[in-house]
Structure formats: structure tokens, C-alpha cells
Design a protein around this motif. Structure first.
Motif, PDB file in Angstrom:
ATOM      1  N   VAL A 242       0.854  -1.201   0.000  1.00 42.35           N
ATOM      2  CA  VAL A 242       0.000   0.000   0.000  1.00 42.35           C
ATOM      3  C   VAL A 242       0.887   1.248   0.000  1.00 42.35           C
ATOM      4  CG1 VAL A 242      -1.897   1.186   1.196  1.00 42.35           C
ATOM      5  CG2 VAL A 242      -1.621  -1.294   1.467  1.00 42.35           C
ATOM      6  N   PRO A 243       0.616   2.207  -0.902  1.00 44.10           N
ATOM      7  CA  PRO A 243       1.458   3.418  -0.924  1.00 44.10           C
ATOM      8  C   PRO A 243       1.180   4.379   0.226  1.00 44.10           C
ATOM      9  CG  PRO A 243      -0.242   3.541  -2.628  1.00 44.10           C
ATOM     10  CD  PRO A 243      -0.385   2.195  -1.976  1.00 44.10           C
ATOM     11  N   ALA A 244       2.217   5.058   0.689  1.00 48.14           N
ATOM     12  CA  ALA A 244       2.052   6.076   1.743  1.00 48.14           C
ATOM     13  C   ALA A 244       2.875   7.329   1.428  1.00 48.14           C
ATOM     14  CB  ALA A 244       2.444   5.505   3.092  1.00 48.14           C
ATOM     15  N   ASP A 245       3.306   7.460   0.171  1.00 46.73           N
ATOM     16  CA  ASP A 245       3.983   8.693  -0.286  1.00 46.73           C
ATOM     17  C   ASP A 245       5.193   9.115   0.537  1.00 46.73           C
ATOM     18  OD1 ASP A 245       2.354   8.970  -2.459  1.00 46.73           O
ATOM     19  OD2 ASP A 245       0.891  10.231  -1.420  1.00 46.73           O
ATOM     20  N   TYR A 246       5.857   8.179   1.170  1.00 47.83           N
ATOM     21  CA  TYR A 246       7.075   8.454   1.957  1.00 47.83           C
ATOM     22  C   TYR A 246       6.798   9.334   3.173  1.00 47.83           C
ATOM     23  CZ  TYR A 246       9.495   6.714  -2.208  1.00 47.83           C
ATOM     24  OH  TYR A 246       9.909   5.948  -3.250  1.00 47.83           O
ATOM     25  N   ALA A 247       5.536   9.438   3.583  1.00 49.80           N
ATOM     26  CA  ALA A 247       5.174  10.385   4.642  1.00 49.80           C
ATOM     27  C   ALA A 247       4.743   9.655   5.915  1.00 49.80           C
ATOM     28  CB  ALA A 247       4.056  11.301   4.153  1.00 49.80           C
TER      29      ALA A 247
ATOM     30  N   ASN B 177       4.226 -10.191  10.355  1.00 46.77           N
ATOM     31  CA  ASN B 177       5.428 -10.241  11.211  1.00 46.77           C
ATOM     32  C   ASN B 177       6.632  -9.494  10.618  1.00 46.77           C
ATOM     33  OD1 ASN B 177       6.000 -12.200   9.335  1.00 46.77           O
ATOM     34  ND2 ASN B 177       5.814 -13.929  10.757  1.00 46.77           N
ATOM     35  N   VAL B 178       6.472  -8.979   9.391  1.00 44.80           N
ATOM     36  CA  VAL B 178       7.524  -8.117   8.819  1.00 44.80           C
ATOM     37  C   VAL B 178       6.853  -6.926   8.138  1.00 44.80           C
ATOM     38  CG1 VAL B 178       9.387  -7.936   7.112  1.00 44.80           C
ATOM     39  CG2 VAL B 178       9.115 -10.059   8.408  1.00 44.80           C
ATOM     40  N   VAL B 179       7.345  -5.717   8.429  1.00 40.97           N
ATOM     41  CA  VAL B 179       6.870  -4.527   7.707  1.00 40.97           C
ATOM     42  C   VAL B 179       8.068  -3.944   6.957  1.00 40.97           C
ATOM     43  CG1 VAL B 179       5.646  -2.332   7.843  1.00 40.97           C
ATOM     44  CG2 VAL B 179       5.186  -4.100   9.547  1.00 40.97           C
ATOM     45  N   TYR B 180       7.911  -3.887   5.652  1.00 43.97           N
ATOM     46  CA  TYR B 180       8.950  -3.386   4.752  1.00 43.97           C
ATOM     47  C   TYR B 180       8.542  -1.954   4.419  1.00 43.97           C
ATOM     48  CZ  TYR B 180      11.628  -3.688   0.217  1.00 43.97           C
ATOM     49  OH  TYR B 180      12.472  -3.529  -0.872  1.00 43.97           O
ATOM     50  N   CYS B 181       9.222  -0.986   5.052  1.00 44.32           N
ATOM     51  CA  CYS B 181       8.848   0.425   4.889  1.00 44.32           C
ATOM     52  C   CYS B 181       9.786   1.041   3.857  1.00 44.32           C
ATOM     53  CB  CYS B 181       8.991   1.167   6.211  1.00 44.32           C
ATOM     54  SG  CYS B 181       8.017   0.433   7.531  1.00 44.32           S
ATOM     55  N   GLU B 182       9.240   1.695   2.857  1.00 38.39           N
ATOM     56  CA  GLU B 182      10.102   2.176   1.777  1.00 38.39           C
ATOM     57  C   GLU B 182      10.817   3.497   2.095  1.00 38.39           C
ATOM     58  OE1 GLU B 182       8.560   1.608  -2.188  1.00 38.39           O
ATOM     59  OE2 GLU B 182       7.907  -0.434  -1.729  1.00 38.39           O
ATOM     60  N   ASN B 183      10.714   3.983   3.321  1.00 33.08           N
ATOM     61  CA  ASN B 183      11.654   4.995   3.825  1.00 33.08           C
ATOM     62  C   ASN B 183      11.506   5.134   5.349  1.00 33.08           C
ATOM     63  OD1 ASN B 183       9.526   6.782   4.346  1.00 33.08           O
ATOM     64  ND2 ASN B 183      10.476   8.513   3.324  1.00 33.08           N
ATOM     65  N   ASP B 184      12.400   5.916   5.947  1.00 29.29           N
ATOM     66  CA  ASP B 184      12.421   6.046   7.411  1.00 29.29           C
ATOM     67  C   ASP B 184      11.170   6.713   7.971  1.00 29.29           C
ATOM     68  OD1 ASP B 184      14.835   4.785   7.815  1.00 29.29           O
ATOM     69  OD2 ASP B 184      16.013   6.627   7.842  1.00 29.29           O
ATOM     70  N   ASN B 185      10.659   7.730   7.268  1.00 34.15           N
ATOM     71  CA  ASN B 185       9.463   8.393   7.800  1.00 34.15           C
ATOM     72  C   ASN B 185       8.278   7.436   7.825  1.00 34.15           C
ATOM     73  OD1 ASN B 185      11.284  10.644   6.649  1.00 34.15           O
ATOM     74  ND2 ASN B 185       9.958  11.648   8.121  1.00 34.15           N
ATOM     75  N   GLU B 186       8.204   6.575   6.821  1.00 31.35           N
ATOM     76  CA  GLU B 186       7.144   5.556   6.834  1.00 31.35           C
ATOM     77  C   GLU B 186       7.366   4.587   7.997  1.00 31.35           C
ATOM     78  OE1 GLU B 186       7.041   3.810   2.949  1.00 31.35           O
ATOM     79  OE2 GLU B 186       5.822   5.452   2.144  1.00 31.35           O
TER      80      GLU B 186
ATOM     81  N   LEU C  83       8.974  -7.281  12.835  1.00 29.71           N
ATOM     82  CA  LEU C  83      10.300  -6.833  12.387  1.00 29.71           C
ATOM     83  C   LEU C  83      10.131  -5.734  11.326  1.00 29.71           C
ATOM     84  CD1 LEU C  83      13.334  -9.081  11.635  1.00 29.71           C
ATOM     85  CD2 LEU C  83      12.586  -7.454   9.888  1.00 29.71           C
ATOM     86  N   ILE C  84      10.879  -4.655  11.513  1.00 31.60           N
ATOM     87  CA  ILE C  84      10.784  -3.511  10.582  1.00 31.60           C
ATOM     88  C   ILE C  84      12.059  -3.406   9.753  1.00 31.60           C
ATOM     89  CG2 ILE C  84      10.411  -1.014  10.375  1.00 31.60           C
ATOM     90  CD1 ILE C  84       8.070  -2.214  11.846  1.00 31.60           C
ATOM     91  N   ILE C  85      11.863  -3.298   8.451  1.00 35.94           N
ATOM     92  CA  ILE C  85      12.976  -2.988   7.540  1.00 35.94           C
ATOM     93  C   ILE C  85      12.703  -1.604   6.965  1.00 35.94           C
ATOM     94  CG2 ILE C  85      13.967  -3.574   5.271  1.00 35.94           C
ATOM     95  CD1 ILE C  85      13.571  -6.507   6.001  1.00 35.94           C
ATOM     96  N   SER C  86      13.755  -0.790   6.840  1.00 33.98           N
ATOM     97  CA  SER C  86      13.534   0.564   6.327  1.00 33.98           C
ATOM     98  C   SER C  86      14.653   0.962   5.359  1.00 33.98           C
ATOM     99  CB  SER C  86      13.461   1.553   7.493  1.00 33.98           C
ATOM    100  OG  SER C  86      13.210   2.857   7.019  1.00 33.98           O
ATOM    101  N   PHE C  87      14.441   2.095   4.704  1.00 36.81           N
ATOM    102  CA  PHE C  87      15.430   2.652   3.776  1.00 36.81           C
ATOM    103  C   PHE C  87      15.648   4.131   4.118  1.00 36.81           C
ATOM    104  CE2 PHE C  87      13.390  -0.850   1.692  1.00 36.81           C
ATOM    105  CZ  PHE C  87      14.423  -1.513   1.050  1.00 36.81           C
ATOM    106  N   ASP C  88      16.808   4.612   3.874  1.00 35.19           N
ATOM    107  CA  ASP C  88      17.293   6.006   4.021  1.00 35.19           C
ATOM    108  C   ASP C  88      18.479   6.069   4.979  1.00 35.19           C
ATOM    109  OD1 ASP C  88      15.454   7.009   2.272  1.00 35.19           O
ATOM    110  OD2 ASP C  88      14.345   8.201   3.731  1.00 35.19           O
TER     111      ASP C  88
END
Ligand code: AHR
Length: 355
Positions: free
Chosen positions: A209-214, A233-242, A267-272
Motif C-alpha cells: 500500500v502506498p504512503a507517499d514516503y510520509a 510479522n515483517v513490515v517493509y517500509c520504503e523509507n524512514d518516515n514511513e 520486524l521492521i525494515i527501512s530505507f534512508d
């Protein structure tokens, strides 16, 4: 922190030969390109928005490099994540006859017409961060940014190794992807990389689901996902703010973020790997944060200078990027037969970082 930059070398001579034939990149009048000491290089910078900590650091980096003292007259425009506003800004820069346009595009498609207009006006366009998908590549003079597919590969290879070490079966992973802005190179690379890894490894991808990096939007998205699925059990967040928004939602729902999946943690995975994200790595709330390096100002400065003076430059430049984990379960992953090191984050490393 000094970054190593690499890319495919193109000579300015070759570039100009091609672009002159196509009516393109460099100013055609030799006299105009001969700068007196007082003449500033005018640059119009269309930044896509201010949606994330990463974006703020990226804007700062470019503004700090394209200074008057350094020989630049910078016009800045924040498009608030709207492509139409970027078109408007670019047309304004063309009217003002700037020497160079720097474009951080919100998404990949839709740029042909406005970049044709820049080309017809003889104004070079340097693209930064995400890419543009244009039918004629001579519409852009150069690009500098991240390898988003590689970032995704690092994240997924790490998850594969981490769960193997912890004895978690692939079919027991239930992942949700909080995506960035749809159509942005960062989103395409990160989403596609995860989809591929889910297919290859037999992981369950419950939703994307998109969240516009916000942050705020991500919190809402995560709240909805928690209502829909009780087995995430895993959330792949496409940036740190997400990631920050997702963590807020998870904790408010009474769940725990961390890397002990077997004990029910998410478990959280993030980018940035911005300061804000890395603080959560230190707290053990983000298990892995793959860097997306926003410090692109110095390279942009070099490129704009080179384009203006006729010096040699790389047409495509990838910034170098690291990855930071909360613990030492996995300290390296294989990427196309090459060993890639994962840094276990410490307070000292965090203190030394510039953003
Ligand atoms: O295009 C780079 C991405 O855009 C960064 O990961 C994100 O934080 C930003 O908004």
C-alpha cells in the motif's frame, strides 16, 4: 562523510557532438559559455517536495553546494510532490534563460514534452535522485542518484539470511510493504525487489500500500493493515518516515516492534538511514536500515560546472550506500557474487554521520 562516486564515463566532447546534432544540451554560443570571474552560473532547481527527512537533507546538500560564493545563482522551487508544479517551475526557469536546470523528479514518466522545451531552449538538464523515463535520452544531460533495486536486494538478502539463522521458515513470513510514491524510481526499485524476493523465497506478501514516503500517511496505512491482518510479522517500509509512522501504529495497537519474530514481535525494515531512522535502529525498533544517500550536492556542483565549462563528466553516477543493522546476526550478504558488508550500528557511528 566522504562518499565514493562511480559511473559510466562520457566525454563532454562526445556528448556535445551528439547534443549539438540533436539541438540539445550545451549553450550553442561559445561566447556565452566563456565565464568572466564575476559571472554566476544561473541554476533553476526543481525539488519535488519536502516529504521526508531524506528530502530535507537532499535539498540542504544541493543548496549548500550551489552557493553564490561558489559561483552560482540558484533559483529554488519546491513542487510539494506535484508533477504539474514541476512542469511550471521548469517552464519558468526556461523563461528566465537559466544556464542549467537541476530536476529531482517526483515520478519517472510524463517528462518528454517539458524536457523537449528545455532542449529546444538549449538548456542542459541535470536529473538528481529518481530518474526520468524519456524516449530520447539526450533530453537529459546527466543523472546522479541511488541504485534503488540494489538497495532492495540488500534488504531482501539480509532478511533471507536473518530468518535462516533464526530458524524461521520462509512460509512463516507474512510481510506488508508500505510503498513510496507510486511511479517514483525509489518505489519501483524497492517494491519490485521485494516482490521478486517473495516469489523466489516463498515469503507471503500480504499487501502493498502506498504512503507517499510520509509519516502520517504511513501510520494510517499501518493502522488499516493491522485491522485487516493479524499475522503480519515483517513490515517493509520504503523509507524512514514511513517506518516511524508504522512503528507508532504498531505500538498504539499494543504490539511490539523488534526482531524476535518467534516471540510475536514485528520486524521492521527501512530505507534512508537518516538520523531519525538510525536512532530507531539503535533502539532495536528498526532491524535493518538500508542507506539512501541524500548528499548529492557536491556531485551536482561538479556536474553543473563541467557542463558549463565543457569539461569531461559522467553521464550516470550512482552514490555509494551502506546498510545498518540493530544486531550482528548477519554482518554481510552476497550481491551478485560480491560480499556486501552490513554495519552493526553503534552510537559512535551515528554521532559521526552528517545527516
Ligand atoms: O527518492 C528517494 C526517496 O524519496 C527517499 O527514500 C525518501 O525518503 C524520499 O522521500
Amino acid at each position: 562523510m566522504r562518499r565514493i562516486l562511480s559511473g559510466k564515463l562520457h566525454t563532454m566532447a562526445l556528448f556535445c557532438a551528439v547534443s549539438m546534432v540533436l539541438g540539445g544540451c550545451a549553450k550553442p554560443d561559445v561566447e556565452e559559455t566563456t565565464l568572466s570571474e564575476e559571472k554566476l552560473i544561473t541554476v533553476g532547481f526543481s525539488q519535488l517536495g519536502a516529504e521526508s527527512d531524506w528530502r530535507v537533507a537532499n535539498t540542504e546538500s544541493i543548496k549548500n553546494s550551489l552557493t553564490r560564493a561558489g559561483g552560482f545563482d540558484l533559483m529554488f522551487d519546491d513542487a510539494q510532490q506535484k508533477q504539474d508544479k514541476q512542469f511550471h517551475a521548469i517552464r519558468n526557469f526556461i523563461q528566465q534563460e537559466v544556464d542549467c536546470i537541476v530536476l529531482a523528479p517526483v515520478m519517472e514518466t510524463g517528462w518528454d514534452t517539458v524536457l523537449e522545451e528545455a532542449k529546444d531552449a538549449g538548456i542542459p538538464v541535470v536529473v538528481v535522485d529518481r530518474q526520468v523515463n524519456v524516449s530520447d535520452t539526450s533530453l537529459i544531460t546527466a543523472w546522479v542518484g541511488s541504485d534503488f533495486s540494489r538497495e532492495a536486494k540488500i534488504a531482501c538478502e539480509w532478511l533471507k539470511s536473518f530468518t535462516e539463522v533464526k530458524g524461521i521458515a520462509p512460509e512463516d513470513l507474512y510481510i506488508v510493504d508500505i510503498q513510496g510514491t507510486l511511479g517514483a524510481t525509489a518505489q519501483i526499485g524497492r517494491t519490485t525487489g521485494l516482490e521478486l524476493a517473495c516469489e523466489q523465497n516463498g515469503w507471503n506478501l500480504l499487501a502493498a500500500v502506498p504512503a507517499d514516503y510520509a509519516q502520517t500517511k504511513s501510520k494510517e496505512v499501518m493502522q488499516n493493515l493491522l485491522e485487516q491482518y493479524d499475522n503480519i510479522n515483517v513490515v517493509y517500509c520504503e523509507n524512514d518516515n514511513e517506518a516511524m509512522g508504522a512503528i507508532e501504529a504498531i505500538e498504539e495497537a499494543g504490539r511490539v516492534v523488534g526482531s524476535d519474530i518467534a516471540a510475536g514481535e514485528i520486524l521492521i525494515i527501512s530505507f534512508d538511514a537518516a538520523q531519525s531512522g538510525l536512532k530507531l535502529v539503535l533502539e532495536g525498533k528498526i532491524a535493518l536500515d538500508v542507506e539512501c544517500n541524500p548528499l548529492q550536492g557536491e556531485e551536482i556542483e561538479r556536474l553543473v560546472m563541467a557542463v558549463n565549462s565543457g569539461a569531461e563528466f559522467n553521464k550516470y553516477t550512482y552514490v555509494s550506500e551502506s546498510a545498518f543493522s540493530a544486531d550482528d546476526t548477519v554482518t554481510s550478504v552476497m550481491l551478485d557474487d560480491e560480499e556486501y558488508q552490513i554495519t552493526v550500528l553503534t552510537e559512535e557511528i551515528l554521532r559521526q554521520r552528517e545527516y
